[in-house]
Structures are given as structure tokens and as C-alpha cells.
Enzyme design. Structure first.
Site, mmCIF file in Angstrom:
data_model
loop_
_atom_site.group_PDB
_atom_site.id
_atom_site.type_symbol
_atom_site.label_atom_id
_atom_site.label_comp_id
_atom_site.label_asym_id
_atom_site.label_seq_id
_atom_site.Cartn_x
_atom_site.Cartn_y
_atom_site.Cartn_z
ATOM 1 N N TYR A 53 0.525 -1.171 -0.087
ATOM 2 C CA TYR A 53 -0.022 -0.046 -0.113
ATOM 3 C C TYR A 53 0.968 1.185 -0.183
ATOM 4 O O TYR A 53 1.998 1.539 0.783
ATOM 5 C CB TYR A 53 -0.929 -0.051 1.183
ATOM 6 C CG TYR A 53 -2.193 -1.153 0.927
ATOM 7 C CD1 TYR A 53 -2.332 -1.788 -0.193
ATOM 8 C CD2 TYR A 53 -2.900 -1.367 2.054
ATOM 9 C CE1 TYR A 53 -3.330 -2.596 -0.341
ATOM 10 C CE2 TYR A 53 -4.308 -2.242 1.947
ATOM 11 C CZ TYR A 53 -4.050 -2.757 0.625
ATOM 12 O OH TYR A 53 -5.408 -3.693 0.451
ATOM 13 N N LEU A 212 -17.814 0.330 -0.759
ATOM 14 C CA LEU A 212 -18.558 1.572 -1.415
ATOM 15 C C LEU A 212 -17.991 1.573 -2.899
ATOM 16 O O LEU A 212 -18.019 2.491 -3.629
ATOM 17 C CB LEU A 212 -18.043 2.910 -0.657
ATOM 18 C CG LEU A 212 -18.587 2.835 0.711
ATOM 19 C CD1 LEU A 212 -18.377 4.242 1.067
ATOM 20 C CD2 LEU A 212 -20.050 2.382 1.094
ATOM 21 N N ALA A 213 -17.233 0.559 -3.472
ATOM 22 C CA ALA A 213 -16.917 0.193 -4.835
ATOM 23 C C ALA A 213 -15.798 1.372 -4.923
ATOM 24 O O ALA A 213 -15.960 1.947 -6.174
ATOM 25 C CB ALA A 213 -18.058 0.411 -6.066
ATOM 26 N N GLY A 214 -15.154 1.898 -3.973
ATOM 27 C CA GLY A 214 -14.070 2.641 -4.245
ATOM 28 C C GLY A 214 -14.614 4.083 -4.375
ATOM 29 O O GLY A 214 -13.818 4.949 -4.943
ATOM 30 N N GLY A 215 -15.773 4.470 -4.355
ATOM 31 C CA GLY A 215 -16.338 5.450 -4.514
ATOM 32 C C GLY A 215 -17.215 5.640 -5.928
ATOM 33 O O GLY A 215 -18.015 6.772 -6.105
ATOM 34 N N VAL A 217 -19.711 4.179 -6.867
ATOM 35 C CA VAL A 217 -21.273 4.251 -6.837
ATOM 36 C C VAL A 217 -21.504 5.637 -6.768
ATOM 37 O O VAL A 217 -22.813 6.056 -7.363
ATOM 38 C CB VAL A 217 -21.722 3.664 -5.561
ATOM 39 C CG1 VAL A 217 -23.431 3.574 -5.646
ATOM 40 C CG2 VAL A 217 -21.166 2.290 -5.222
HETATM 41 N N1 LIG Z 1 -7.477 -7.390 -0.680
HETATM 42 C C1 LIG Z 1 -7.666 -6.583 -1.729
HETATM 43 O O1 LIG Z 1 -7.407 -6.882 -2.853
HETATM 44 C C2 LIG Z 1 -8.000 -5.128 -1.716
HETATM 45 C C3 LIG Z 1 -8.110 -4.358 -2.544
HETATM 46 C C4 LIG Z 1 -8.695 -3.070 -2.383
HETATM 47 C C5 LIG Z 1 -8.769 -2.431 -1.259
HETATM 48 N N2 LIG Z 1 -8.650 -3.311 -0.213
HETATM 49 C C6 LIG Z 1 -8.739 -2.739 1.368
HETATM 50 O O2 LIG Z 1 -10.205 -2.432 1.333
HETATM 51 C C7 LIG Z 1 -10.208 -1.007 1.993
HETATM 52 C C8 LIG Z 1 -11.115 -0.194 1.350
HETATM 53 O O3 LIG Z 1 -11.306 -0.096 0.029
HETATM 54 P P1 LIG Z 1 -11.654 1.319 -0.384
HETATM 55 O O4 LIG Z 1 -10.835 2.355 -0.061
HETATM 56 O O5 LIG Z 1 -11.927 1.045 -1.890
HETATM 57 O O6 LIG Z 1 -13.064 1.380 0.202
HETATM 58 P P2 LIG Z 1 -14.313 2.043 -0.273
HETATM 59 O O7 LIG Z 1 -15.003 2.637 1.030
HETATM 60 O O8 LIG Z 1 -15.146 1.296 -1.339
HETATM 61 O O9 LIG Z 1 -13.806 3.488 -1.202
HETATM 62 C C9 LIG Z 1 -13.574 4.332 -0.421
HETATM 63 C C10 LIG Z 1 -13.307 5.599 -1.318
HETATM 64 O O10 LIG Z 1 -14.792 6.057 -1.322
HETATM 65 C C11 LIG Z 1 -14.884 7.495 -1.326
HETATM 66 N N3 LIG Z 1 -16.032 7.901 -0.593
HETATM 67 C C12 LIG Z 1 -16.395 7.197 0.896
HETATM 68 N N4 LIG Z 1 -17.428 7.615 1.174
HETATM 69 C C13 LIG Z 1 -17.936 8.424 0.253
HETATM 70 C C14 LIG Z 1 -18.934 9.357 0.129
HETATM 71 N N5 LIG Z 1 -20.118 9.107 1.150
HETATM 72 N N6 LIG Z 1 -19.382 10.137 -1.005
HETATM 73 C C15 LIG Z 1 -18.416 10.029 -2.031
HETATM 74 N N7 LIG Z 1 -17.219 9.334 -1.996
HETATM 75 C C16 LIG Z 1 -16.929 8.620 -0.678
HETATM 76 C C17 LIG Z 1 -13.561 7.745 -0.262
HETATM 77 O O11 LIG Z 1 -13.284 9.235 -0.363
HETATM 78 P P3 LIG Z 1 -12.885 10.019 0.880
HETATM 79 O O12 LIG Z 1 -11.388 9.676 1.122
HETATM 80 O O13 LIG Z 1 -12.956 11.529 0.410
HETATM 81 O O14 LIG Z 1 -13.622 9.622 2.079
HETATM 82 C C18 LIG Z 1 -12.614 7.018 -0.863
HETATM 83 O O15 LIG Z 1 -11.846 7.688 -2.067
HETATM 84 C C19 LIG Z 1 -8.464 -0.500 1.742
HETATM 85 O O16 LIG Z 1 -8.451 0.578 2.444
HETATM 86 C C20 LIG Z 1 -7.885 -1.574 1.691
HETATM 87 O O17 LIG Z 1 -7.436 -1.931 3.023
HETATM 88 C C21 LIG Z 1 -8.101 -4.660 -0.339
#
Ligand SMILES: NC(=O)c1ccc[n+]([C@@H]2O[C@H](COP(=O)([O-])OP(=O)(O)OC[C@H]3O[C@@H](n4cnc5c(N)ncnc54)[C@H](OP(=O)(O)O)[C@@H]3O)[C@@H](O)[C@H]2O)c1
Length: 300
Positions: A53, A212-215, A217
């Protein structure tokens, strides 16, 4: 905060905090410590890392913050991953992007993670992605050595399909304890292809990445995102949720597989919104409405 029993002596908080994006948050180590403390005070004690990361920097940023208050280590569970090799300024010896699950690589990666996280032990180590070159016997040797040395307590995988899980498990003298999967109302693959059923069959609670599909959605103009936003907005109003994010979390949390969503934001207001989603109940109609709007058609 509800806790999920992973083993007889290890539990995870139902919501996990993910540190993939930590280097984007441009925080001081004092800010990161404050974020860690906020999570712990609210009951989020499980933190998800990977060696790669932030191009191999995020574990170190977290470790520097933890080192400001080392007593917090005993209040948390640290999950990290290994097995992906990335070309990076931090690793000039890496020539290409590939996977490496050799004994030597796994052990070296854990030693780096321990040093970066400034800790003596990792609660759970995951193989980050299924490796087409994996030698199950070698992974078992590495895991056994790390367990015997007290460097890693338990082991799991990420992004493994059932045959990949079964192959690795067949070589191990102890049980894998989790599979970290992409699970969200936007990305249904692991709901549809039997991977989530494998977790249920094995009585293993899955961790959900990108809940949250990485935002996407919220931002995407794809037909699926537009359709899903409409349905989520309807359900949000029905259940009195404060935002679409809460409906997305509730959709995972209401599923019977004990899914543990990993929160990907570093903003405390978004973390607090996820915690409030633990109290949101979706009825069967609402759960299926969200599913069907993501699928784009009714269930057969
Ligand atoms: N095992 C694997 O292969 C793998 C792959 C990917 C991720 N992961 C793990 O999963 C964790 C979560 O993944 P993720 O970061 O993709 O999670 P996520 O919650 O799906 O996406 C986070 C993103 O969504 C945005 N977001 C959240 N709430 C929002 C809202 N209400 N409105 C608009 N945008 C919003 C965030 O922006 P803000 O920063 O502005 O809040 C951030 O950019 C990672 O940190 C990692 O630990 C694992």
C-alpha cells in the site's frame, strides 16, 4: 461495536479500517495517531494493511503514528498482506509487477511489515492474490515458521476462489481464518460465483474490500451506477439513513455471512456514518431491490 470471533482467541471488530489510501490523506503522524484513537474509541480495533500500500509506504506511516503511543498496539488487531511484487522506488530490485508466494518472499515481506508497523507480531497475514505459480507446500513451510516464531498469529487469503482456497488449505496444518473479497452492491461477482458461499460453508467470516466500490457508486455515470443510486436513494428514505453510503454498508451488514466491511476513508465523519449503519435494518424487499438494481434485471 459488534465483534466477530475469528478463532477462540482472536476477534475482529465488525467494521475494519483500511489503510490502502493512507499516503493520499497527507496527514502528519499526529493526525494519523488521532485517527487511530478515534477508531479505537468507537470500537473499530481491526486495521487492514498490505506491504504494497502506498507503494510500500503506508505500513511505515501507520507504524510511525503507533510509535507515538506504543501501548495502543495491545488494543488493536493488525492484518497485513503479502505476495504482490511491485516495481517501486522503495524496492529498486523489483523489475516487474508479478506475484511471489515463495517461502523466502513471504518471510522477508513479514519481516519488513513488522519493522514498518513497529510491532513484534501481526495478528493475521493474508496472501494478497491467488498466485498461478503457488507452491502450497512452500507457503505452508513459511506460515508454520512464522507462527512458531510468534511473528504471525493466524493466516488467511484475499481474492481466492474456492479451488484456490482448497488447494492452499490442503497443505496447511491449521485453518485459514478469512478470505478478503471485493464485496459491494456495485460489484456482485463474489455473490454470484459461489465464493461467498465457500466462506459460509467453511464458517469463515469474509472481509469486504471496496464496500462503496471505491467511491464509484457516488461518481460514475455508468447505467448501473445511475440505476443503483436511484434505488439506494429510495431505500435511504425508507429506512431514514443519512446517506447512500449507509445503505451500502447496511446492505452488506444485513447479509447472513457475517461480512466485515473495510472502511476506506480517513475522514472521521465518514467512519462515524459507517458505524451508525450497524443499526440500519433492511427488509427482504429492500435487500433484493438493491441487488436487482445492480444486476439490471429481476432474479429469475
Ligand atoms: N484485498 C484486496 O485486494 C484489496 C483491494 C482494495 C482495497 N482493499 C482494502 O479495502 C479497504 C477499503 O477499500 P476502498 O478504499 O476502495 O473502500 P471504499 O469505501 O469502497 O472506497 C473509499 C473511497 O470512497 C470515497 N467515499 C467514501 N464515502 C464517500 C461518500 N459518502 N461520498 C463520496 N465518496 C466517498 C472515499 O473518499 P474520501 O477519502 O474522500 O472519504 C474513498 O476515495 C482498503 O483501504 C484496503 O484496506 C483490499
Amino acid at each position: 461495536m459488534q465483534r466477530i470471533e475469528m478463532t477462540s482467541d482472536l476477534s475482529f471488530s465488525r467494521l475494519v479500517h483500511g489503510l490502502w489510501r493512507l499516503d493520499d490523506w497527507n496527514q502528519s503522524k499526529e493526525d494519523t495517531l488521532a485517527l487511530i484513537e478515534h477508531n479505537l474509541e468507537r470500537g473499530i480495533t481491526t486495521f487492514d494493511h498490505a506491504d504494497i500500500y502506498g507503494s510500500y509506504t503506508c505500513e511505515g506511516l501507520f507504524g510511525e503514528a503507533l510509535n507515538l503511543k506504543p501501548s495502543l498496539r495491545e488494543e488493536m488487531e493488525l492484518v497485513t498482506k503479502c505476495g504482490i511484487v511491485l516495481p517501486s522506488e522503495q524496492r529498486p530490485q523489483h523489475k516487474t509487477h508479478h506475484y511471489n508466494t515463495s517461502k523466502e518472499h513471504i518471510i522477508k515481506s513479514v519481516e519488513n511489515s513488522l519493522q514498518n508497523l513497529q510491532t513484534d507480531y501481526i495478528d493475521t497475514l493474508l496472501i494478497h492474490r491467488p498466485d498461478p505459480f503457488m507452491n502450497g507446500a512452500e507457503v505452508a513451510e513459511a506460515f508454520t515458521k512464522l507462527k512458531e516464531e510468534g511473528k504471525v498469529r493466524y493466516f488467511g487469503v484475499s481474492n481466492f476462489k474456492d479451488h484456490q482456497w482448497n488447494m492452499l488449505q490442503s497443505f496447511l496444518p491449521f485453518d485459514l481464518i478469512t478470505n478478503q473479497l471485493e464485496l459491494s452492491a456495485y460489484n456482485l461477482e463474489n455473490f454470484e460465483d459461489g465464493t461467498l458461499n465457500l466462506c459460509q460453508e467453511k464458517r469463515v467470516a469474509p472481509m469486504a474490500w471496496s464496500p462503496l466500490a471505491g467511491g464509484d457508486v457516488f461518481h460514475s455515470d455508468s447505467e448501473k451506477a445511475v440505476r443503483l443510486r436511484d434505488t439506494l436513494t429510495k431505500v435511504q428514505q425508507e429506512v431514514g439513513a443519512k446517506g447512500l453510503d449507509q445503505v451500502l454498508y447496511a446492505w452488506l451488514l444485513n447479509h447472513p455471512a457475517n461480512i466485515m466491511p473495510i472502511i476506506g476513508s480517513g475522514k472521521t465523519k465518514r467512519i462515524d456514518a459507517a458505524i451508525d449503519a450497524l443499526d440500519i435494518k433492511l427488509d427482504h424487499d429492500q435487500w433484493f431491490e438493491v441487488l436487482q438494481s445492480s444486476m439490471g434485471h429481476d432474479v429469475p
